[in-house]
Each structure stands twice: as structure tokens, then as C-alpha cells.
Design a protein around this motif. Structure first.
Motif, PDB file in Angstrom:
ATOM      1  N   ARG B  38       0.813  -1.208   0.000  1.00 44.39           N
ATOM      2  CA  ARG B  38       0.000   0.000   0.000  1.00 44.39           C
ATOM      3  C   ARG B  38       0.850   1.263   0.000  1.00 44.39           C
ATOM      4  NH1 ARG B  38      -5.375  -0.121   3.559  1.00 44.39           N
ATOM      5  NH2 ARG B  38      -6.184   1.812   2.678  1.00 44.39           N
ATOM      6  N   ALA B  39       1.899   1.259   0.823  1.00 44.55           N
ATOM      7  CA  ALA B  39       2.764   2.435   0.899  1.00 44.55           C
ATOM      8  C   ALA B  39       3.515   2.619  -0.417  1.00 44.55           C
ATOM      9  CB  ALA B  39       3.742   2.289   2.064  1.00 44.55           C
ATOM     10  N   ALA B  40       3.856   1.499  -1.067  1.00 43.52           N
ATOM     11  CA  ALA B  40       4.673   1.590  -2.278  1.00 43.52           C
ATOM     12  C   ALA B  40       3.869   2.060  -3.490  1.00 43.52           C
ATOM     13  CB  ALA B  40       5.311   0.226  -2.566  1.00 43.52           C
ATOM     14  N   CYS B  41       2.616   1.623  -3.585  1.00 41.34           N
ATOM     15  CA  CYS B  41       1.884   1.978  -4.808  1.00 41.34           C
ATOM     16  C   CYS B  41       0.729   2.944  -4.570  1.00 41.34           C
ATOM     17  CB  CYS B  41       1.407   0.721  -5.526  1.00 41.34           C
ATOM     18  SG  CYS B  41       0.115  -0.155  -4.681  1.00 41.34           S
ATOM     19  N   GLY B  42       0.450   3.234  -3.315  1.00 42.68           N
ATOM     20  CA  GLY B  42      -0.605   4.201  -3.023  1.00 42.68           C
ATOM     21  C   GLY B  42      -1.975   3.548  -2.883  1.00 42.68           C
ATOM     22  N   ASP B  48      -7.492  -0.563  -6.710  1.00 45.08           N
ATOM     23  CA  ASP B  48      -7.748  -1.056  -8.072  1.00 45.08           C
ATOM     24  C   ASP B  48      -7.295  -2.514  -8.218  1.00 45.08           C
ATOM     25  OD1 ASP B  48      -8.715   1.399  -8.718  1.00 45.08           O
ATOM     26  OD2 ASP B  48      -6.939   2.043  -9.866  1.00 45.08           O
ATOM     27  N   LEU B  49      -6.165  -2.821  -7.613  1.00 40.41           N
ATOM     28  CA  LEU B  49      -5.628  -4.190  -7.698  1.00 40.41           C
ATOM     29  C   LEU B  49      -6.595  -5.186  -7.055  1.00 40.41           C
ATOM     30  CD1 LEU B  49      -3.247  -6.133  -8.335  1.00 40.41           C
ATOM     31  CD2 LEU B  49      -2.257  -5.500  -6.119  1.00 40.41           C
ATOM     32  N   LEU B  50      -7.077  -4.843  -5.860  1.00 34.51           N
ATOM     33  CA  LEU B  50      -8.022  -5.744  -5.181  1.00 34.51           C
ATOM     34  C   LEU B  50      -9.319  -5.870  -5.982  1.00 34.51           C
ATOM     35  CD1 LEU B  50      -7.608  -4.769  -1.398  1.00 34.51           C
ATOM     36  CD2 LEU B  50      -6.397  -6.519  -2.725  1.00 34.51           C
ATOM     37  N   ALA B  51      -9.758  -4.752  -6.569  1.00 30.03           N
ATOM     38  CA  ALA B  51     -11.001  -4.779  -7.352  1.00 30.03           C
ATOM     39  C   ALA B  51     -10.820  -5.650  -8.596  1.00 30.03           C
ATOM     40  CB  ALA B  51     -11.403  -3.357  -7.738  1.00 30.03           C
ATOM     41  N   ALA B  52      -9.659  -5.510  -9.259  1.00 33.62           N
ATOM     42  CA  ALA B  52      -9.400  -6.314 -10.460  1.00 33.62           C
ATOM     43  C   ALA B  52      -9.364  -7.805 -10.102  1.00 33.62           C
ATOM     44  CB  ALA B  52      -8.073  -5.887 -11.086  1.00 33.62           C
ATOM     45  N   ARG B 116       7.548   7.037  -5.209  1.00 33.48           N
ATOM     46  CA  ARG B 116       7.406   7.206  -3.765  1.00 33.48           C
ATOM     47  C   ARG B 116       8.633   6.588  -3.111  1.00 33.48           C
ATOM     48  NH1 ARG B 116       1.674   7.247  -2.728  1.00 33.48           N
ATOM     49  NH2 ARG B 116       0.683   7.078  -4.739  1.00 33.48           N
ATOM     50  N   ALA B 117       9.026   7.146  -1.986  1.00 26.91           N
ATOM     51  CA  ALA B 117      10.186   6.594  -1.263  1.00 26.91           C
ATOM     52  C   ALA B 117       9.931   5.123  -0.943  1.00 26.91           C
ATOM     53  CB  ALA B 117      10.440   7.387   0.006  1.00 26.91           C
ATOM     54  N   ALA B 118       8.689   4.797  -0.560  1.00 23.00           N
ATOM     55  CA  ALA B 118       8.377   3.431  -0.145  1.00 23.00           C
ATOM     56  C   ALA B 118       8.426   2.445  -1.303  1.00 23.00           C
ATOM     57  CB  ALA B 118       6.995   3.383   0.502  1.00 23.00           C
ATOM     58  N   ALA B 119       8.478   2.963  -2.536  1.00 20.13           N
ATOM     59  CA  ALA B 119       8.473   2.068  -3.689  1.00 20.13           C
ATOM     60  C   ALA B 119       9.867   1.530  -4.004  1.00 20.13           C
ATOM     61  CB  ALA B 119       7.905   2.793  -4.896  1.00 20.13           C
TER      62      ALA B 119
END
Lengths: 369, 169
Positions: B38-42, B48-52, B116-119
Motif C-alpha cells: 500500500r505504501a509503495a503503490c498508493g 484497483d488491484l483488489l477490485a481487479a 514514492r520513497a516506499a516504492a
């Protein structure tokens, strides 16, 4: 004055079967507390519990050696060998029960009771009447109904006295095949040493060693090797400090221990398979019990003439460790956020052929070359 | 993070890794991994990933409610793995579970979605190396951890029956 309860070889054999069940019965509670500790936390407590658990495995093996030395047949697969927790200890101590608990003050309290020093002065008061004969005492005195021991040390004192008596009357007492003995090469990573038992002296040594390592030599803090007895190891967790040589039992003066009771998976106390809703997690818990049963069958083979199998048994133990960790990290649905834990409800072997159950019980098979 | 999104993340992970939910929870790291992804991709891309994934599941569900594995495989490739935004994240989720590492997202991805830094590439916790699914997948212990016992290295690796080819036959 209680009459001696051991009159012959058969009595000794019953007592030694009980001794093996007793030593084993302490291990699931220790493992449950040990593995409930979050990784990389509570290192003082984890180390203390781990060492004690490993030494109980040594005691189990020493008891098997004594049983083998007098011509007995160790059997860790017979019904009732693994108690149903919460359980009374198999030596009949009936003023407390042993639960499978996460690491907690209650768990440590139980551990201290398991390892407590005896109070009896001489054989006359060693055996006391069992308080409530209506409850299922697994075994108390295996030969005299309604009697039980106050401590594990006193239970072993009774066996040592019996051994001496029977050996004096029967020069052929130590008739066991020496090839069935497990030697020092099979034990590592704990205090103490594994020695073969072939005569009265080595049998006396083995049993006295078990008692001393648990509760201390003559109820002192340290055993013959200068190793702190199990009871006092656990007392350190209650008193918050390590002992050092010269300390009085109630006042350890060594460095403080650091304990964080919250860094623990709060597993359900003495969980049963019935607590698991049907599904994947229940299957995992059930499979653990099957695997544990197969493991006990493997130990039985090792103690019946194939001591080199103990190396395989150690591999097995590490795999059981991974399974316990896996279970404990899973929340147990429907238990108010408590976590799952192994239940140690061992299924009866499917067939009488141990090799057959060894083959079918394991999920992960070695890949054929 | 809600209990529901945690559950959905677990279901997605089961389909991406082919390990069971009990085994994923058994690493003790599922919550850490969710937070990392979550931190890495926002939040938005994560949702969207969970919905897909839910749509892919729906594509593969037959009338009787059973899941068709072939259809699921196709739907996951179609809706997630071949998607320019979701595909790299999903591949990273697989690597995260197997290796215990978060690998930096590719430059094309960050150009489009922002950096993002977390990415950036990082380990999640000290435990994640030991708990990598790679080790049970190959029937080995992580070197230096989870000691398997003296002499066990002389034995062939132990792979769970259900992962062996002969199991399906």
C-alpha cells in the motif's frame, strides 16, 4: 508409614513407563509457551524455556534407557501416553493441572509447580493419598491405587529405592540388550549427558540425574554439574533476576531479566480440535496431530533397538517446530482474536504396522532421486 | 486498513502465490506485506488491484459457485498481469511473498504513476527473509535460519505432495 510400592521387575517396568509418560507430558506445555513468543523478543525467557524443554527430552531418553536395561519395551504410541490437556501429571500430583498456555505469568506458575522441589523427609511421607479419586488421575502410583507423589523428585526416589531392592534380590535384573541403549552422540544442545544404562549404578545415576536436573540436588539451586535446576530457572522469570552462585532461593542477585508479556501470540489455552471451525486451519491442526503421532512411533522404534533413528527424529522435531509456528500465527476464527495452537490430540495409529503409518502420515514426501 | 481489505489482500495473495491462506498467515507477515504494498503503490492503485482480482474471480466462477482454475488463470493474466499499472505491482507482490523483499517498481511504472520513497527496493522486516515462500517451495530451509537438524542436508528435499507433478495423476 507407607509400604514400598515396588516389589518386583513388573512393578519397576510399570513405574518406568509412567516415568516416560511423565517426562513427555511436560514437553507440549513448554513448547506451547516457547513458540508463542514473538520471534526476536523475550530472548531471556525463550532461552530458559527452550533449554528446559530440551532437557526433558534427555530425561525421556534416560527413562527409556533404564526401562530397556531391565528388559522393558518402551512404547510412546500406546493410548494415553500423551495426556489430554489440561492434565494432571502422570506421577499423580493432583493439586494442579497442566494447561497448554501461551507464555504468561500463569504458564510460568505452572512450570514452577511441575519442577517444584519435594518436601518429603524420607520415604515414609513420599506417597500421599490422592485428594479426589473421582477425577481421572492418569496414573499416580502405578502399583498402588489412590496414592500419588508430591513431586517428580519423590517419584524418582521411589523408583531408585525399588531398583535397589529388586536388584539385590534378582541378580539378573539388568538383562536388557545393550544394543538398545541410546548413547551420548544422540543428545546435544542442552545441559547434561546421555549415558547408556547397563547396571544398578548407571540406572541409579540416570534417575537421580533426572530428579536433580529438575529440582536441584538435595533441593539446592544447582545440580552436580553446577547447572541451575529447572525449578530455579523458572523462578528467575517470576523474580525478574538471574541467580548467581551463593544466592538464596528467594533472592537471586544476578542481572535483571527483561520480559515483555505482550510480545506473545495469545494462543487459545489448551485448544482442542473441536475449537476449530471446519476448514483449512482445522485440517492443518489435525495434520499436526497425525505428524506428532508418526513422530512418537519413530521415537518408539528408536528406543526399540534402532537408536540411530534418533537423528531422523531430530529432523522431525524441526519440522514439527515449523508447523507449530505456522499454526500459532493464524488467528483462530470464532475465538475472540485468540490464535490457533497445536492440540496434541494424537489419533490412534491407523494400523498396527508402524512402517505403514510412517509412510501414509507424512504430507511432504522426500523427492525421489 | 480494514479487516475487509486485509481479507481481500490475502485472497489475492493466495491466487498469486499458490500457497494456502493458512500458510500465508503462518509467516506472521501478512499485515506487514499489506502495509508495504500500500505504501509503495498508493491507496488508489492498491484498491484497483483488489477490485481487479475480485473481477477476475467473478470471471472464473461458474453457475454452481465453483471456481474454474483455467478461467481464473486466464482472467488473472487478462485483468492484472497484462495491465500496465497493476501488472508490475502484482509481480512485486509475488516476489514479496517468495523472497521477503520489496523490489523497486520499474521506471516506466514510476514515470506514469509517480515515485514514492516506499516504492524503492527494501527488506520488509528481519523475519521476511526467513519466511520467504521460496524456501518451502523448494523444500529447503533458508540458509542460516530455521535449522533443519544435523545431517538432514544429506536427504533429498521434501516437497509437499500437492506440488509434485505425479500428485495430479
Amino acid at each position: 508409614m507407607t509400604a514400598p510400592t515396588i516389589a518386583n521387575r513388573d512393578d519397576l517396568i510399570s513405574y518406568l513407563h509412567t516415568a516416560m509418560a511423565l517426562e513427555h507430558a511436560t514437553i507440549p506445555p513448554y513448547l506451547t509457551a516457547y513458540y508463542s513468543i514473538h520471534p526476536n523478543t523475550n530472548s531471556d525467557a525463550a532461552h530458559i524455556i527452550r533449554v528446559v524443554a530440551v532437557e526433558e527430552m534427555l530425561h525421556l531418553t534416560l527413562a527409556a534407557n533404564v526401562l530397556n536395561a531391565i528388559g522393558g519395551t518402551p512404547d510412546l504410541t500406546r493410548p494415553g501416553f500423551v495426556p489430554s490437556y489440561p492434565a494432571y501429571l502422570p506421577d499423580g500430583e493432583d493439586d494442579f493441572t497442566v494447561d497448554l498456555r501461551p507464555f504468561s505469568p500463569e504458564a510460568v506458575e505452572t512450570f514452577c509447580k511441575i519442577e517444584r522441589p519435594g518436601t518429603a523427609h524420607g520415604a515414609s511421607s513420599r506417597l500421599v493419598p490422592a485428594a479426589d479419586s473421582a477425577k481421572t488421575l492418569l496414573v499416580s502410583s502405578p502399583t498402588v491405587e489412590g496414592m500419588r507423589f508430591y513431586s517428580i523428585g519423590e517419584f524418582y526416589a521411589e523408583i531408585i529405592e525399588g531398583l535397589e531392592k529388586v536388584a539385590a534380590a534378582d541378580p539378573g535384573l539388568f538383562c536388557g540388550n545393550p544394543a538398545r541403549q541410546v548413547g551420548p552422540e544422540a543428545f546435544y544442545s542442552g545441559g547434561g549427558v546421555l549415558k547408556p544404562v547397563t547396571d544398578l549404578d548407571s540406572a541409579r545415576w540416570a534417575l537421580q540425574f533426572i530428579a536433580d536436573q529438575g529440582e536441584g540436588l538435595d533441593s539446592g539451586l544447582y545440580d552436580d554439574d553446577g547447572e541451575l535446576a529447572h525449578y530455579y530457572r523458572f523462578r528467575q522469570l517470576q523474580l525478574g533476576r538471574y541467580y548467581q552462585v551463593g544466592d538464596q532461593p528467594d533472592a537471586p542477585s544476578g542481572p535483571p531479566l527483561s520480559i515483555t508479556w505482550d510480545d506473545v501470540y495469545q494462543v487459545k489455552v489448551s485448544a482442542r480440535l473441536a475449537d476449530y471451525p471446519p476448514g483449512e486451519l482445522a485440517d492443518t491442526a489435525r495434520q499436526f496431530n497425525v505428524d506428532y503421532g508418526v513422530f512418537l512411533a519413530l521415537l518408539t522404534e528408536a528406543f526399540n533397538g534402532e537408536p540411530t533413528l534418533l537423528q531422523d527424529a531430530v529432523w522431525y522435531m524441526f519440522r514439527l517446530r515449523d508447523k507449530i509456528n505456522q499454526l500459532m500465527r493464524n488467528p483462530l476464527p470464532g475465538s475472540d482474536w485468540l490464535h490457533a495452537a497445536p492440540t496434541f490430540e494424537i489419533p490412534a495409529p491407523a494400523g498396527s504396522d508402524q512402517h505403514a503409518s510412517l509412510a501414509t502420515g507424512e504430507v511432504a514426501q522426500a523427492v525421489p532421486r | 486498513m480494514t479487516a475487509r481489505s486485509f481479507e481481500r489482500f490475502l485472497h489475492l495473495s493466495v491466487d498469486l502465490t499458490a500457497f494456502r491462506e493458512t500458510e500465508l498467515l503462518g509467516t506472521g507477515l501478512a499485515h506487514h506485506y499489506l502495509a508495504k504494498v500500500r505504501a509503495a503503490c498508493g491507496d488508489e492503485i492498491f484498491a484497483d488491484l483488489l477490485a481487479a482480482h475480485r473481477l477476475a474471480r467473478a470471471d472464473a466462477t461458474r453457475d454452481a459457485g465453483t471456481c474454474d482454475r483455467t478461467l481464473l488463470d486466464r482472467a488473472l493474466r487478462h485483468r492484472i498481469l497484462s495491465d500496465d499499472t497493476l501488472g508490475p505491482v502484482a509481480r512485486n507482490v509475488i516476489k514479496l511473498w517468495y523472497a521477503g523483499m520489496w523490489y523497486g517498481l520499474p521506471p516506466e511504472w514510476t514515470d506514469r504513476n509517480g515515485a514514492r520513497a516506499a516504492a524503492e527496493t527494501s527488506t520488509v522486516t528481519a523475519a521476511s527473509y526467513q519466511e520467504g515462500l521460496l524456501w518451502p517451495a523448494i523444500g529447503a530451509n533458508p540458509p542460516g535460519a530455521k535449522a533443519p537438524g544435523y545431517g538432514s542436508w544429506a536427504q533429498p528435499p521434501r516437497i509437499e505432495e500437492r506440488y509434485l507433478k505425479r500428485a495430479g495423476k
